[in-house]
Design an enzyme around this catalytic site. Structure first.
Site, PDB file in Angstrom:
ATOM      1  N   SER A 119      19.729  41.375-108.947  1.00 42.90           N
ATOM      2  CA  SER A 119      21.118  40.939-109.091  1.00 42.90           C
ATOM      3  C   SER A 119      21.669  41.340-110.448  1.00 42.90           C
ATOM      4  CB  SER A 119      21.200  39.413-108.956  1.00 42.90           C
ATOM      5  OG  SER A 119      22.496  38.940-109.290  1.00 42.90           O
TER       6      SER A 119
ATOM      7  N   TYR B  47      19.493  30.965-111.307  1.00 41.01           N
ATOM      8  CA  TYR B  47      19.425  32.051-110.318  1.00 41.01           C
ATOM      9  C   TYR B  47      19.202  33.389-111.012  1.00 41.01           C
ATOM     10  CZ  TYR B  47      21.172  35.762-107.301  1.00 41.01           C
ATOM     11  OH  TYR B  47      21.311  36.942-106.608  1.00 41.01           O
TER      12      TYR B  47
ATOM     13  N   LYS C 288      28.807  31.208 -96.177  1.00 40.14           N
ATOM     14  CA  LYS C 288      28.387  31.043 -97.562  1.00 40.14           C
ATOM     15  C   LYS C 288      29.148  29.979 -98.352  1.00 40.14           C
ATOM     16  CE  LYS C 288      27.200  34.667-100.003  1.00 40.14           C
ATOM     17  NZ  LYS C 288      25.770  34.356-100.257  1.00 40.14           N
TER      18      LYS C 288
END
Length: 322
Positions: A114, A142, A179
């Site tokens: 990411s 994250y 989401k």
């Protein structure tokens, strides 16, 4: 067989569609299939087998000789989750097991990293300076989990014969209906415009950026899966690669193009960025795409205008899936 983890999720389900379109129909999908709101993403697709993520490694021990390729795209992606233990379990340690299994059975591996690994971007957004990876300071657990795995992968002496980590930037497109808060700003814009006729953006709290002038690298999911498909056949030049469009665009660009795609009059308003995220807010991201291009990927990336028009008119308005 091709294994796709996180297969009922956003990007992975679009990849399954791309594989089916190329007549790859022996696709083994791996996920937590008890999350029913994700299941429409894989409904109607040509699949070989469903495997629960908890039993996948046992399944692989039995079936590895039939597996050709592994796309490990499953992860916990909620950037508002603050419990590092969740990410250690689902992102870091599960990915380590996947890496070790691919080494053991000599399986090529593409995994999801990411752009969150880059933190506030003060060290840039280049994927060629691997010496900088230990210096990145992601802004949330994250991002930490993705950066920790990237660093771990680079340190390993035993590696799959081909592997690639893809640093996804701001991906948008069909199949993200489930989401919620984590959906792209385009989907939120679409919903707001349909419901209220207007769109609310965050004000800028940075002197170098006007309200709505904050910039992100928005990349269409169809381009993301094209890169994955390229790597399925390329199988050399292992490493970590950025995956964005290579062009930063403003949130005003995004909002105005969503209004245009809907044929609606532009009405954009601004509100303060919430204080709990204000100090960690990124004002600019842009992927350096030269490394991916250097190994032969030469397809153009979709312009934001064209991607939004396709997404809104062909998927969001009719409620279609890819």
């Amino acid at each position: 067989m091709i294994v796709v983890t996180g297969a009922a999720g956003f990007i992975a389900s679009c990849l399954v569609s791309r594989l089916n379109a190329a007549n790859f129909n022996d696709v083994v999908v791996v996920d937590n299939f008890s999350v029913e709101k994700k299941l429409p993403n894989i409904r109607g697709k040509k699949l070989r087998e469903y495997v629960d993520r908890e039993t996948f490694f046992d399944w692989l021990d039995t079936n590895h000789a039939q597996v050709e390729f592994v796309f490990h795209l499953g992860a916990r992606t909620d950037t508002t989750e603050m419990d590092p233990a969740v990410f250690d379990l689902l992102n870091l340690n599960y990915s380590k097991r996947m890496w070790q299994a691919c080494c053991k059975y000599q399986l090529p591996l593409v995994y999801a990293s990411s752009a969150a690994t880059y933190g506030d971007g003060t060290l840039g957004y280049t994927d060629t300076e691997e010496a900088l990876f230990p210096l990145y300071r992601p802004l949330n657990p994250y991002g930490d989990s993705k950066n920790d795995f990237d660093k771990w992968a680079l340190e390993q002496t035993e590696k799959p014969y081909f592997w690639a980590g893809l640093k996804f930037f701001n991906v948008y497109g069909p199949n993200e209906y489930h989401k919620g808060r984590m959906a792209s700003v385009i989907m939120h814009a679409f919903n707001q415009i349909q419901q209220t006729g207007s769109m609310m953006l965050f004000k800028s709290h940075h002197p170098d950026y006007t309200d709505g002038g904050q910039m992100r690298d928005f990349v269409y999911v169809k381009d993301v899966v094209e890169v994955c498909y390229f790597l399925l056949h390329h199988r050399k030049d292992s490493g970590i690669y950025n995956l964005g469009s290579g062009e930063a665009r403003t949130f005003l660009d995004l909002a105005m193009n969503t209004f245009n795609a809907l044929g609606r009059t532009v009405d954009i308003q601004f509100k303060d960025t919430p204080e709990d995220i204000r100090d960690k807010y990124q004002y600019f991201t842009e992927a350096d795409m030269s490394k991916l291009k250097s190994i032969g990927y030469d397809k153009p990336f979709t312009r934001l205008e064209d991607g939004i028009a396709d997404y809104v008119q062909n998927y969001l308005v009719p409620g279609m899936y890819m």
